[in-house]
Design an enzyme around this catalytic site. Structure first.
Site, PDB file in Angstrom:
ATOM      1  N   GLY A  44       0.823  -1.200   0.000  1.00  0.00           N
ATOM      2  CA  GLY A  44       0.000   0.000   0.000  1.00  0.00           C
ATOM      3  C   GLY A  44       0.856   1.249   0.000  1.00  0.00           C
ATOM      4  O   GLY A  44       2.060   1.212   0.284  1.00  0.00           O
ATOM      5  N   CYS A  45       0.237   2.385  -0.310  1.00  0.00           N
ATOM      6  CA  CYS A  45       0.987   3.641  -0.416  1.00  0.00           C
ATOM      7  C   CYS A  45       1.484   4.130   0.949  1.00  0.00           C
ATOM      8  O   CYS A  45       2.679   4.395   1.120  1.00  0.00           O
ATOM      9  CB  CYS A  45       0.135   4.699  -1.097  1.00  0.00           C
ATOM     10  N   TYR A  46       0.591   4.221   1.914  1.00  0.00           N
ATOM     11  CA  TYR A  46       1.023   4.632   3.254  1.00  0.00           C
ATOM     12  C   TYR A  46       2.065   3.663   3.837  1.00  0.00           C
ATOM     13  O   TYR A  46       3.082   4.100   4.392  1.00  0.00           O
ATOM     14  CB  TYR A  46      -0.174   4.720   4.204  1.00  0.00           C
ATOM     15  N   CYS A  92       5.677   4.244   2.211  1.00  0.00           N
ATOM     16  CA  CYS A  92       6.385   5.444   2.683  1.00  0.00           C
ATOM     17  C   CYS A  92       6.737   5.333   4.169  1.00  0.00           C
ATOM     18  O   CYS A  92       7.838   5.689   4.584  1.00  0.00           O
ATOM     19  CB  CYS A  92       5.524   6.675   2.426  1.00  0.00           C
ATOM     20  N   MET A 110       6.576  10.714  -1.202  1.00  0.00           N
ATOM     21  CA  MET A 110       6.575   9.987  -2.470  1.00  0.00           C
ATOM     22  C   MET A 110       5.265  10.249  -3.200  1.00  0.00           C
ATOM     23  O   MET A 110       4.324  10.831  -2.641  1.00  0.00           O
ATOM     24  CB  MET A 110       6.756   8.487  -2.241  1.00  0.00           C
TER      25      MET A 110
END
Length: 346
Positions: free
Chosen positions: A149-151, A154, A312
């Site tokens: 996932g994105c969170y 990062c 990002m």
């Protein structure tokens, strides 16, 4: 040249996959899957693809698709990939799933946080969590990739080195996160209307966001123990971007040089993680449209805590770019192929 199929090609992550793969010299897109736009030309859904993509959208028949391509990307809502994938399919083709279906190793945890029943738990054990900077060798040998996932991407990359080296107390980690609205997907929602988002910032999923167990699991591997964190995401009025500001107590006194050496140990040879110069804070505008993650830190001597920061693009490194990076590893291409994207500015 390999052939790729995309199920969910008309969502934001799917659209970004199309954009990236069209620029990849070793890939041909053979299938643009979309339940919502069957038989409609892809360029009618995304006008930026006019005279670039002439194909029509197809249904999401993974069984049929597996006979036509070398890799299938599933940029779909949670539960769909798990309901479609079979042993027969995995014996024919690589699958890179951009949903959360195979990211979390404990089925009960997945079902509790996503509120759905997992259809193919037998594949969870073999699925490789596709955070290339940490699991590179495992990715190369996989049949099924769980694209992070994105969170979590990062957050993990910002915190991982200090946790792995035992410099911070795992029990004290707090993550404050910000995301652009594309992270919520392309579906129509009142909360994502212009009048709701513009000139506004808000927390959401407080103490309940479904990326929490994914972050905890990955950081737990670094710490060598089960951990619990506070994770609070916020929606900000911009299209793209993730900004992470994480806090933790230090286990011992450290200098800037000592901490910088730890980050360099893990990332100085990484293509897409940039450790910034001292006192330079990551900003979303310096990574937009790219596969880079910018990270940095600040030691707070007064509180004996450290602030870890990361930025990002949620659609590139946070989704489609990371999926292409995984594909490159799976097929023995240069890891940066198709991803040498200079961040866009302004």
């Amino acid at each position: 040249m390999i052939k790729a199929g995309i199920i969910g090609a008309t969502g934001y992550a799917g659209g970004e996959l199309v954009r990236l793969l069209l620029g990849h010299k070793e890939v041909e897109i053979a299938w643009y899957g979309s339940r919502s736009y069957i038989d409609k030309k892809y360029s009618q859904v995304y006008q930026n693809m006019f005279q670039i993509v002439d194909a029509k959208c197809m249904d999401d028949n993974m069984q049929e698709l597996a006979d036509q391509v070398d890799v299938i990307f599933t940029a779909t809502p949670q539960g769909l990939c798990a309901s479609l994938v079979t042993e027969e399919i995995l014996s024919k083709v690589k699958v890179i799933d951009l949903s959360a279906d195979f990211r979390i190793k404990d089925v009960k945890t997945y079902e509790e946080w996503y509120n759905i029943s997992h259809k193919t738990p037998q594949f969870i054990g073999e699925a490789v969590y596709g955070l290339c900077e940490i699991n590179r060798e495992a990715v190369k040998a996989a049949r099924l990739i769980a694209n992070p996932g994105c969170y979590p991407t990062c957050s993990t990359l910002s915190i991982y080195p200090l946790l792995k080296e035992g410099l911070i107390d795992p029990a004290t980690i707090i993550i404050d996160a910000k995301s652009g609205t594309s992270g919520a997907g392309r579906g129509a929602k009142v909360d994502n209307l212009y009048c709701e988002v513009n000139e506004n910032i808000k927390a959401y999923g407080v103490a309940s966001h479904r990326h929490t167990p994914e972050i905890e699991e990955q950081l737990g591997y670094a710490a060598g123990e089960e951990i619990r964190i506070n994770f609070t995401p916020h929606l900000v009025p911009m299209n793209r971007g993730i900004l992470i500001t994480a806090y933790a107590s230090l286990k011992k006194d450290v200098s800037y040089e000592e901490v910088k050496a730890v980050y360099d140990k893990y990332y100085e040879n990484e293509c897409f993680v940039r450790v910034l110069d001292q006192d330079v804070c990551p900003q979303t505008k310096w990574v937009e449209g790219s596969n880079y993650v910018d990270v940095n830190f600040k030691i707070d001597k007064r509180t004996n805590r450290i602030i870890m920061m990361g930025a990002m693009d949620n659609l590139v490194k946070g989704a489609a770019g990371q999926a292409v990076q995984n594909m490159n590893l799976l097929f023995g291409f240069d890891e940066t192929m198709g991803l040498q994207l200079v961040p866009m500015f302004p």
